[in-house]
Design a protein around this motif. Sequence first.
Motif, PDB file in Angstrom:
ATOM      1  N   LYS A 188      49.117  40.330  36.751  1.00 47.32           N
ATOM      2  CA  LYS A 188      48.608  41.662  37.086  1.00 47.32           C
ATOM      3  C   LYS A 188      48.991  42.011  38.522  1.00 47.32           C
ATOM      4  O   LYS A 188      49.328  41.145  39.308  1.00 47.32           O
ATOM      5  CB  LYS A 188      47.073  41.696  36.998  1.00 47.32           C
ATOM      6  CG  LYS A 188      46.485  41.178  35.717  1.00 47.32           C
ATOM      7  CD  LYS A 188      46.434  42.253  34.704  1.00 47.32           C
ATOM      8  CE  LYS A 188      45.735  41.763  33.435  1.00 47.32           C
ATOM      9  NZ  LYS A 188      46.086  42.537  32.295  1.00 47.32           N
ATOM     10  N   THR A 233      46.798  35.746  36.903  1.00 46.78           N
ATOM     11  CA  THR A 233      45.380  35.553  36.646  1.00 46.78           C
ATOM     12  C   THR A 233      45.189  34.868  35.295  1.00 46.78           C
ATOM     13  O   THR A 233      46.153  34.624  34.561  1.00 46.78           O
ATOM     14  CB  THR A 233      44.643  36.909  36.624  1.00 46.78           C
ATOM     15  OG1 THR A 233      45.078  37.648  35.480  1.00 46.78           O
ATOM     16  CG2 THR A 233      44.906  37.704  37.876  1.00 46.78           C
ATOM     17  N   SER A 234      43.942  34.605  34.968  1.00 50.75           N
ATOM     18  CA  SER A 234      43.642  34.016  33.669  1.00 50.75           C
ATOM     19  C   SER A 234      43.847  35.026  32.539  1.00 50.75           C
ATOM     20  O   SER A 234      43.931  34.643  31.380  1.00 50.75           O
ATOM     21  CB  SER A 234      42.194  33.515  33.652  1.00 50.75           C
ATOM     22  OG  SER A 234      41.320  34.586  33.938  1.00 50.75           O
ATOM     23  N   LYS A 235      43.965  36.298  32.872  1.00 49.44           N
ATOM     24  CA  LYS A 235      44.193  37.352  31.880  1.00 49.44           C
ATOM     25  C   LYS A 235      45.626  37.873  31.925  1.00 49.44           C
ATOM     26  O   LYS A 235      45.897  38.977  31.468  1.00 49.44           O
ATOM     27  CB  LYS A 235      43.208  38.490  32.096  1.00 49.44           C
ATOM     28  CG  LYS A 235      41.783  38.031  31.910  1.00 49.44           C
ATOM     29  CD  LYS A 235      40.807  39.152  31.920  1.00 49.44           C
ATOM     30  CE  LYS A 235      39.433  38.544  31.702  1.00 49.44           C
ATOM     31  NZ  LYS A 235      38.403  39.510  31.552  1.00 49.44           N
TER      32      LYS A 235
END
Length: 132
Positions: free
Chosen positions: A113, A108-110
């Motif tokens: 995960k 993900t962009s974070k």
Amino acid sequence: MTVTDPIADMLTRIRNALMAKHDQVLVPSSKMKLSIARILREEGFISDYEVLQGKPRRAIKIHLKYNDRTRSAISGLERVSKPGLRVYVQQKEIPRVYGGLGITIVSTSKGVKTGQQAWRLGIGGELLCNIW
């Protein structure tokens, strides 16, 4: 020798080591592979991992986990998104693996995960692999 799909190479090395009942496996290191190994440890699929500092390259030593020495904690590994066909999903499209018994790993962009973590954050991303 260069590898076109390093994540698939990592999953194949783990799969082959599990079939041969090895206790550990060495994988060339990268940030993405370290993130995947961290998730596998947190979810209980491997017992631990460590980063080995080598002269030509760093490597990750993954310590595999077995239940009563005959069955591995990992029943299956599947690469979803490949270099020839990238698979991206939104939050609502994140699949459940074996009704929640397995995990989906999503980039993900974070950061990298699990599918459940990405769903809770309300973000989608690239489906990397399924593990059960």
